[in-house]
Design a protein around this motif. Structure first.
Motif, short mmCIF file in Angstrom:
data_model
loop_
_atom_site.label_atom_id
_atom_site.label_comp_id
_atom_site.label_asym_id
_atom_site.label_seq_id
_atom_site.Cartn_x
_atom_site.Cartn_y
_atom_site.Cartn_z
N PHE A 1 4.18 5.49 -5.56
CA PHE A 1 3.91 5.43 -6.96
C PHE A 1 3.00 6.56 -7.45
O PHE A 1 3.34 7.01 -8.48
N ASP A 2 1.90 6.43 -6.81
CA ASP A 2 0.68 7.61 -7.41
C ASP A 2 1.55 8.87 -7.49
O ASP A 2 1.25 9.69 -8.54
N ALA A 3 2.22 9.54 -6.39
CA ALA A 3 3.02 10.60 -6.43
C ALA A 3 3.98 10.61 -7.35
O ALA A 3 4.12 11.73 -7.97
N TYR A 4 4.78 9.56 -7.51
CA TYR A 4 5.71 9.75 -8.58
C TYR A 4 5.07 9.84 -10.03
O TYR A 4 5.57 10.62 -11.04
N ILE A 5 3.99 9.24 -10.33
CA ILE A 5 3.32 9.63 -11.73
C ILE A 5 2.72 10.83 -11.94
O ILE A 5 2.91 11.48 -12.64
N ASP A 6 2.23 11.35 -10.54
CA ASP A 6 1.62 12.76 -10.64
C ASP A 6 2.77 13.52 -11.07
O ASP A 6 2.55 14.63 -11.89
N GLU A 7 4.15 13.76 -10.34
CA GLU A 7 5.27 14.29 -10.72
C GLU A 7 5.88 14.06 -12.04
O GLU A 7 6.25 15.14 -12.50
N ASN A 8 5.64 13.03 -12.79
CA ASN A 8 6.53 12.72 -14.03
C ASN A 8 5.76 12.56 -15.07
O ASN A 8 6.16 12.64 -16.25
N ASP B 1 0.66 -1.34 0.06
CA ASP B 1 0.01 0.01 -0.07
C ASP B 1 0.64 1.27 -0.08
O ASP B 1 0.68 2.29 -0.69
N GLU B 2 1.85 1.38 0.76
CA GLU B 2 2.77 2.44 0.88
C GLU B 2 3.58 2.64 -0.38
O GLU B 2 3.70 3.93 -0.92
N ALA B 3 3.91 1.56 -1.15
CA ALA B 3 4.70 1.63 -2.53
C ALA B 3 3.70 2.16 -3.42
O ALA B 3 4.12 3.07 -4.27
N TYR B 4 2.27 1.97 -3.49
CA TYR B 4 1.35 2.29 -4.33
C TYR B 4 1.16 3.81 -4.01
O TYR B 4 0.82 4.66 -5.01
N LEU B 5 1.06 4.27 -2.86
CA LEU B 5 1.16 5.63 -2.60
C LEU B 5 2.18 6.49 -3.22
O LEU B 5 1.80 7.54 -3.62
#
Length: 94
Positions: free
Chosen positions: A84-91, A78-82
């Motif tokens: 990951f979501d921030a990573y997608i938003d930023e990149n 779950d923490e990795a997905y959170l």
């Protein structure tokens, strides 16, 4: 509201690799390397109609004396997905 950029094959490969690294880091936070015998990540990326779906199958083998349980692994995922979501938003968002 921003939308996902058009992703290339190289983008998808990078996303898969980066998510794998995020998962490994989060799992290593909850599992000592002394307790971990094997870690197998199977990441599946589906990108259709500007929708990105990322699924992971996490195979973990523990030392027989380990006290690690599925709940701790689920928290790490779950923490990795959170992250990951921030990573997608930023990149990858326009």
């Amino acid at each position: 509201m921003s939308k996902l950029k058009e992703l290339s094959r190289d983008d998808l490969a990078t996303i898969s690799d980066d998510f794998g690294e995020m998962l490994e880091r989060e799992v290593s936070r909850v599992i000592s390397t002394k307790e971990l015998e094997d870690l197998d990540l199977d990441i599946t990326i589906n990108y259709e109609n500007s929708q990105l779906d990322v699924d992971v199958d996490l195979g973990v083998s523990f030392d027989e004396l380990s006290e690690i349980n599925q709940d701790l692994l689920n928290e790490a995922i779950d923490e990795a997905y959170l992250k990951f979501d921030a990573y997608i938003d930023e990149n990858y968002m326009e």
